[in-house]
Each structure stands twice: as structure tokens, then as C-alpha cells.
Design a protein around this motif. Structure first.
Motif, PDB file in Angstrom:
ATOM      1  N   GLY A  10       3.136  -3.836   2.960  1.00 42.15           N
ATOM      2  CA  GLY A  10       3.358  -3.910   4.397  1.00 42.15           C
ATOM      3  C   GLY A  10       2.082  -4.273   5.124  1.00 42.15           C
ATOM      4  N   SER A  11       2.166  -4.274   6.441  1.00 38.41           N
ATOM      5  CA  SER A  11       1.027  -4.579   7.312  1.00 38.41           C
ATOM      6  C   SER A  11       0.997  -3.597   8.465  1.00 38.41           C
ATOM      7  CB  SER A  11       1.131  -5.995   7.874  1.00 38.41           C
ATOM      8  OG  SER A  11       0.942  -6.961   6.860  1.00 38.41           O
ATOM      9  N   THR A  12      -0.174  -3.429   9.028  1.00 32.88           N
ATOM     10  CA  THR A  12      -0.301  -2.592  10.206  1.00 32.88           C
ATOM     11  C   THR A  12       0.215  -3.350  11.430  1.00 32.88           C
ATOM     12  OG1 THR A  12      -1.783  -1.096  11.394  1.00 32.88           O
ATOM     13  CG2 THR A  12      -2.678  -3.262  10.792  1.00 32.88           C
ATOM     14  N   PHE A  13       0.088  -2.756  12.608  1.00 36.35           N
ATOM     15  CA  PHE A  13       0.554  -3.381  13.829  1.00 36.35           C
ATOM     16  C   PHE A  13      -0.151  -4.710  14.042  1.00 36.35           C
ATOM     17  CE2 PHE A  13       0.167   1.301  14.671  1.00 36.35           C
ATOM     18  CZ  PHE A  13       1.492   1.603  14.452  1.00 36.35           C
ATOM     19  N   ALA A  14       0.598  -5.743  14.428  1.00 35.34           N
ATOM     20  CA  ALA A  14       0.014  -7.067  14.640  1.00 35.34           C
ATOM     21  C   ALA A  14      -1.090  -7.027  15.692  1.00 35.34           C
ATOM     22  CB  ALA A  14       1.110  -8.053  15.051  1.00 35.34           C
ATOM     23  N   VAL A  40      -5.424  -8.894  -4.921  1.00 33.72           N
ATOM     24  CA  VAL A  40      -4.398  -8.456  -3.975  1.00 33.72           C
ATOM     25  C   VAL A  40      -3.147  -9.307  -4.159  1.00 33.72           C
ATOM     26  CG1 VAL A  40      -3.766  -8.218  -1.536  1.00 33.72           C
ATOM     27  CG2 VAL A  40      -6.103  -7.676  -2.286  1.00 33.72           C
ATOM     28  N   VAL A  41      -1.990  -8.653  -4.182  1.00 33.26           N
ATOM     29  CA  VAL A  41      -0.694  -9.333  -4.221  1.00 33.26           C
ATOM     30  C   VAL A  41       0.124  -8.844  -3.028  1.00 33.26           C
ATOM     31  CG1 VAL A  41       1.492  -9.576  -5.449  1.00 33.26           C
ATOM     32  CG2 VAL A  41      -0.658  -9.666  -6.717  1.00 33.26           C
ATOM     33  N   ASN A  42       0.556  -9.769  -2.194  1.00 31.19           N
ATOM     34  CA  ASN A  42       1.364  -9.413  -1.022  1.00 31.19           C
ATOM     35  C   ASN A  42       2.840  -9.413  -1.422  1.00 31.19           C
ATOM     36  OD1 ASN A  42       2.634  -9.092   1.443  1.00 31.19           O
ATOM     37  ND2 ASN A  42       1.236 -10.452   2.539  1.00 31.19           N
ATOM     38  N   ALA A  43       3.300  -8.271  -1.903  1.00 31.90           N
ATOM     39  CA  ALA A  43       4.677  -8.163  -2.388  1.00 31.90           C
ATOM     40  C   ALA A  43       5.673  -8.317  -1.251  1.00 31.90           C
ATOM     41  CB  ALA A  43       4.877  -6.827  -3.093  1.00 31.90           C
ATOM     42  N   GLU A  44       5.353  -7.748  -0.095  1.00 33.75           N
ATOM     43  CA  GLU A  44       6.278  -7.826   1.043  1.00 33.75           C
ATOM     44  C   GLU A  44       6.518  -9.277   1.455  1.00 33.75           C
ATOM     45  OE1 GLU A  44       6.752  -5.789   5.440  1.00 33.75           O
ATOM     46  OE2 GLU A  44       4.877  -6.760   4.888  1.00 33.75           O
ATOM     47  N   HIS A  64       5.510   0.092   6.663  1.00 32.46           N
ATOM     48  CA  HIS A  64       6.335   0.550   7.781  1.00 32.46           C
ATOM     49  C   HIS A  64       7.817   0.525   7.416  1.00 32.46           C
ATOM     50  CE1 HIS A  64       3.072  -0.465  11.032  1.00 32.46           C
ATOM     51  NE2 HIS A  64       2.650   0.384  10.119  1.00 32.46           N
ATOM     52  N   ALA A  65       8.136   0.032   6.221  1.00 33.11           N
ATOM     53  CA  ALA A  65       9.518   0.045   5.732  1.00 33.11           C
ATOM     54  C   ALA A  65       9.864   1.442   5.228  1.00 33.11           C
ATOM     55  CB  ALA A  65       9.697  -0.984   4.625  1.00 33.11           C
ATOM     56  N   MET A  66      11.126   1.623   4.884  1.00 33.09           N
ATOM     57  CA  MET A  66      11.585   2.876   4.304  1.00 33.09           C
ATOM     58  C   MET A  66      12.065   2.616   2.876  1.00 33.09           C
ATOM     59  SD  MET A  66      11.188   5.327   6.495  1.00 33.09           S
ATOM     60  CE  MET A  66      10.180   4.963   7.937  1.00 33.09           C
ATOM     61  N   VAL A  67      11.674   3.464   1.952  1.00 29.41           N
ATOM     62  CA  VAL A  67      12.050   3.289   0.549  1.00 29.41           C
ATOM     63  C   VAL A  67      13.561   3.191   0.402  1.00 29.41           C
ATOM     64  CG1 VAL A  67      12.114   4.477  -1.683  1.00 29.41           C
ATOM     65  CG2 VAL A  67       9.958   4.312  -0.418  1.00 29.41           C
ATOM     66  N   ILE A  94       0.168   5.137  -2.569  1.00 26.39           N
ATOM     67  CA  ILE A  94      -0.250   5.741  -1.308  1.00 26.39           C
ATOM     68  C   ILE A  94       0.927   5.734  -0.340  1.00 26.39           C
ATOM     69  CG2 ILE A  94      -1.782   5.544   0.676  1.00 26.39           C
ATOM     70  CD1 ILE A  94      -3.799   4.123  -1.185  1.00 26.39           C
ATOM     71  N   CYS A  95       1.353   6.880   0.126  1.00 27.58           N
ATOM     72  CA  CYS A  95       2.430   7.031   1.109  1.00 27.58           C
ATOM     73  C   CYS A  95       3.712   6.353   0.608  1.00 27.58           C
ATOM     74  CB  CYS A  95       1.979   6.502   2.477  1.00 27.58           C
ATOM     75  SG  CYS A  95       3.078   6.971   3.843  1.00 27.58           S
ATOM     76  N   TYR A  96       3.992   5.143   1.038  1.00 26.01           N
ATOM     77  CA  TYR A  96       5.166   4.418   0.547  1.00 26.01           C
ATOM     78  C   TYR A  96       5.095   4.264  -0.973  1.00 26.01           C
ATOM     79  CZ  TYR A  96       8.832   0.778   0.682  1.00 26.01           C
ATOM     80  OH  TYR A  96       9.986   0.049   0.520  1.00 26.01           O
TER      81      TYR A  96
END
Length: 235
Positions: A10-14, A40-44, A64-67, A94-96
């Protein structure tokens, strides 16, 4: 050559990226001078995930997504986590990413029954946590930044419970010898946490609860440097 992969979920707020950077940058800074290559791999965004045999280790960021939305890129990360655990490759969620590890290993993930935990919170290590290499040099009770609406509601079978607090019973756990999850954010700075408290809209669902306090976290970041050391000792 193998690399330590940061898998961006994911990403933080734009509005904050230019000022604060983004998830993968926070994690990369937190790792310090890791002596092994970091990729780094941007899976999203749909980038291909690394093959397990290419991973000296892997870290899955927050999101910011939900599992429980079961997004295709997220389900793919979950499959990779199972493969990494089977291969005994070092993994940190981490978190998610923590929640994905929980579900990938057979636990249960869903919305926390008391709502969102957000702010600088106190986290306490279990006896096992105090002996675990991920928490080397971290006191039995320490401050950490947290923001999450979903949690690992039930730990996977055989998981080792490492950390908790009065709001979140499963702040950290380990699967096997080298796969860890932390619900808190060791990569957050005080400034990053302040941005999340001010916005209050990361994720969706439950209303925000928890302390809402903003403070310093002098020890939580050692989770990342400890993990980097663990990976690179095996590199």
C-alpha cells in the motif's frame, strides 16, 4: 543473488508522500545499513512477487486495505508467505503483513471488536517475547506507534505469542523459527504517527479508539534492525 525484499502492500496518503516518503522508504530507512541487497516489489501495483528461492528474507508493509477484502494482489502475497514459511526463509509482517501471516498460517483475521487502535501505545513482551531475537535490546514494556482496525483475532496453531497490550492481545507472534508478525509499526516516526492521528481515515470500518496519544518510541525501531541482522547472518 538473493535479496531482502520489501513487499509494498500500500501507500500512505497522497498528500503526505512528498513530505514523509512512502511505506517502503520508511522500512528501508528503518533497516539501517543492511549488508545484504534490499529490493522493493510493489505488489499492490501488480508487480510480480519474488520467487521464494530469491528471498534472503521478506518484509510485507502495512496497507490501507483490509485483509478480509481478499484483493487478488493480497491473496498472492498470502500464498508467497506460506511458501516462505515452508522454506524457513526469514519473514516479517508489519500491521497488514502481520495479519496476512496470521491468516496464511491458519489463524483468524477480522475487525477488532473494540474498534481502531491508533496512537503511541504501550506494548508488553511475553516471557517468550523477552527471549526472542526480534526483540533483542527492547525492554519488557516499550512504546510503539500503532494504527489498525483489523487484527489477528486468533493466533495460528503452534504460533509463539510474543507481545500484547490491554487493547490488542496479539501485537506480535512468531511462526516456526523465522517468521514474525508485529501489529505495531516499528518503521513509523513521531511525524508519521502525527499525520495518521490528524487524518484518522486510514482503512475503513470501525471508528477510531485506543489512546490517541502521540509520543516517542525509542526502542520499537530495533525490531527492523534486529530483523535485518537476523537475515544477513544467514545471507
Amino acid at each position: 543473488m538473493k535479496s531482502l525484499y520489501i513487499i509494498k502492500a500500500g501507500s500512505t496518503f497522497a498528500t503526505e508522500v512528498a513530505r514523509l516518503g512512502d511505506f517502503e522508504e520508511w522500512v528501508r530507512r528503518g533497516l539501517g545499513d543492511a549488508p545484504c541487497p534490499v529490493a522493493v516489489v510493489n505488489a499492490e501495483a501488480g508487480e510480480a512477487l519474488p520467487a521464494p528461492e530469491r528471498c534472503a528474507g521478506a518484509i510485507v508493509t502495512g496497507s490501507h486495505a483490509m485483509v478480509t477484502d481478499n484483493l487478488p494482489w493480497s491473496v498472492a502475497i498470502e500464498r508467497l508467505i506460506r511458501e516462505l514459511v515452508a522454506a524457513r526463509a526469514p519473514f516479517l509482517g508489519i500491521c497488514y503483513g502481520h495479519q496476512l501471516l496470521g491468516r496464511a498460517a491458519g489463524g483468524e483475521v477480522g475487525y477488532h471488536p473494540r474498534g481502531r487502535e491508533a496512537g503511541t501505545v504501550s506494548v508488553e513482551l511475553t516471557l517468550e517475547g523477552g527471549r526472542d531475537p526480534l526483540f533483542d535490546g527492547i525492554p519488557a514494556r516499550f512504546a510503539a506507534h500503532a494504527t489498525h482496525a483489523q487484527s489477528v483475532l486468533r493466533l495460528p496453531p503452534g504460533a509463539v505469542h510474543l507481545a500484547f497490550n490491554g487493547f490488542e492481545p496479539n501485537h506480535s507472534f512468531r511462526v516456526g523459527e523465522s517468521a514474525w508478525g508485529v501489529q505495531f509499526h516499528p518503521e513509523y516516526t513521531r511525524e508519521i504517527m502525527a499525520a495518521y492521528l490528524q487524518d484518522g481515515s486510514a482503512g475503513s470500518g470501525a471508528s477510531r479508539k485506543g489512546s490517541g496519544v502521540l509520543g516517542e518510541t525509542p526502542f520499537a525501531g530495533r525490531v527492523l534492525t534486529n530483523f535485518a541482522s537476523f537475515v544477513c547472518r544467514r545471507f
